[in-house]
Write an enzyme that holds these catalytic residues in place. Structure first.
Site, short mmCIF file in Angstrom:
data_model
loop_
_atom_site.label_atom_id
_atom_site.label_comp_id
_atom_site.label_asym_id
_atom_site.label_seq_id
_atom_site.Cartn_x
_atom_site.Cartn_y
_atom_site.Cartn_z
N VAL A 1 56.92 -2.26 34.15
CA VAL A 1 57.68 -1.01 34.28
C VAL A 1 56.90 -0.04 35.16
CG1 VAL A 1 58.75 0.91 33.06
CG2 VAL A 1 58.68 -1.35 31.98
N ASN B 1 48.43 -1.49 32.49
CA ASN B 1 48.66 -2.47 33.54
C ASN B 1 49.16 -1.76 34.79
OD1 ASN B 1 48.06 -4.68 31.81
ND2 ASN B 1 50.09 -4.50 30.90
N HIS C 1 49.32 1.28 26.79
CA HIS C 1 49.63 0.60 25.55
C HIS C 1 48.53 0.94 24.55
CE1 HIS C 1 52.36 -2.54 27.47
NE2 HIS C 1 51.70 -2.11 28.52
N ASP D 1 56.73 0.22 21.35
CA ASP D 1 57.11 -0.82 22.30
C ASP D 1 58.24 -1.66 21.70
OD1 ASP D 1 55.48 -2.30 24.89
OD2 ASP D 1 57.00 -3.48 23.83
N ILE D 2 59.21 -2.02 22.53
CA ILE D 2 60.38 -2.77 22.05
C ILE D 2 60.02 -4.20 21.67
CG2 ILE D 2 61.22 -3.72 24.25
CD1 ILE D 2 64.03 -2.69 23.42
N HIS E 1 52.12 4.01 31.98
CA HIS E 1 52.09 3.98 30.52
C HIS E 1 50.77 3.37 30.08
CE1 HIS E 1 54.01 0.35 32.09
NE2 HIS E 1 53.47 -0.33 31.08
P1 5GP Z 1 53.83 -3.43 31.29
O1 5GP Z 1 53.90 -4.91 31.41
O2 5GP Z 1 54.57 -2.72 32.40
O3 5GP Z 1 52.44 -2.92 31.09
O4 5GP Z 1 54.53 -3.08 29.92
C1 5GP Z 1 55.87 -2.68 29.78
C2 5GP Z 1 56.17 -2.63 28.31
O5 5GP Z 1 57.41 -1.96 28.15
C3 5GP Z 1 56.32 -4.01 27.66
O6 5GP Z 1 55.36 -4.12 26.61
C4 5GP Z 1 57.76 -4.01 27.14
O7 5GP Z 1 57.90 -4.66 25.89
C5 5GP Z 1 58.10 -2.54 27.07
N1 5GP Z 1 59.50 -2.23 27.24
C6 5GP Z 1 60.31 -2.71 28.21
N2 5GP Z 1 61.54 -2.18 28.08
C7 5GP Z 1 61.49 -1.35 27.02
C8 5GP Z 1 62.47 -0.51 26.38
O8 5GP Z 1 63.63 -0.42 26.79
N3 5GP Z 1 62.04 0.22 25.31
C9 5GP Z 1 60.76 0.15 24.86
N4 5GP Z 1 60.47 0.90 23.78
N5 5GP Z 1 59.83 -0.64 25.42
C10 5GP Z 1 60.19 -1.37 26.49
#
Ligand code: 5GP
Length: 126
Positions: free
Chosen positions: A106, A97, A112, A35-36, A110
């Site tokens: 996103v 999520n 985590h 994760d970034i 996915h």
């Molecule tokens: P969500 O809130 O959709 O469950 O999590 C999305 C995750 O994607 C977040 O933890 C965020 O830090 C990660 N993320 C967003 N953009 C990028 C990216 O460009 N590269 C990576 N490696 N992670 C990303």
């Protein structure tokens, strides 16, 4: 229900190689990468390569091969990083999520994998 997939979402772009990622492992149908913005010492995202928006979408529409591959990719990350509770690791948390109340950012499925410290309560009180 019909699921609408956005081809421009950030993970679709990662899968197309348009955006770099720090890959942890790759399988035929899945990709795991860091994760970034890590929320724990270990914060890995595992995604299917197919166009699935949420876990329930994936469970409805993916092939059995994709489902097995994705599930085993999660396990392979745990093994590779030594996260299994027990002799080596001290455990981990899986989160997926989905949608608005799930606070999904996103719109590509996915999970985590979070680990490396005690992770606190599962859901923060509001
Ligand atoms: P969500 O809130 O959709 O469950 O999590 C999305 C995750 O994607 C977040 O933890 C965020 O830090 C990660 N993320 C967003 N953009 C990028 C990216 O460009 N590269 C990576 N490696 N992670 C990303």
């Amino acid at each position: 229900m019909a699921y609408s997939y956005d081809d421009q979402n950030i993970f679709a772009r990662i899968l197309r190689g348009e955006i770099p990622n720090r890959t942890v492992l790759e399988t035929e149908h899945s990709l795991a990468f860091e994760d970034i913005a890590p929320q724990a010492p270990v914060h890995v995202l595992v995604i299917p390569k197919g166009k699935y928006v949420t876990y329930d979408h994936f469970a409805q529409a993916a092939t059995e091969a994709e489902i097995v591959d994705f599930t085993r990719a999660v396990r392979a990350v745990c093994e590779k990083l030594g996260l299994e509770p027990g002799a080596e690791g001290t455990g981990y948390r899986l989160i997926s999520n989905s949608g608005g109340h799930g606070m999904q950012e996103v719109p590509h499925l996915h999970v985590h994998i979070l680990a490396g410290r005690p992770l606190g309560r599962m859901v923060m009180p509001v």
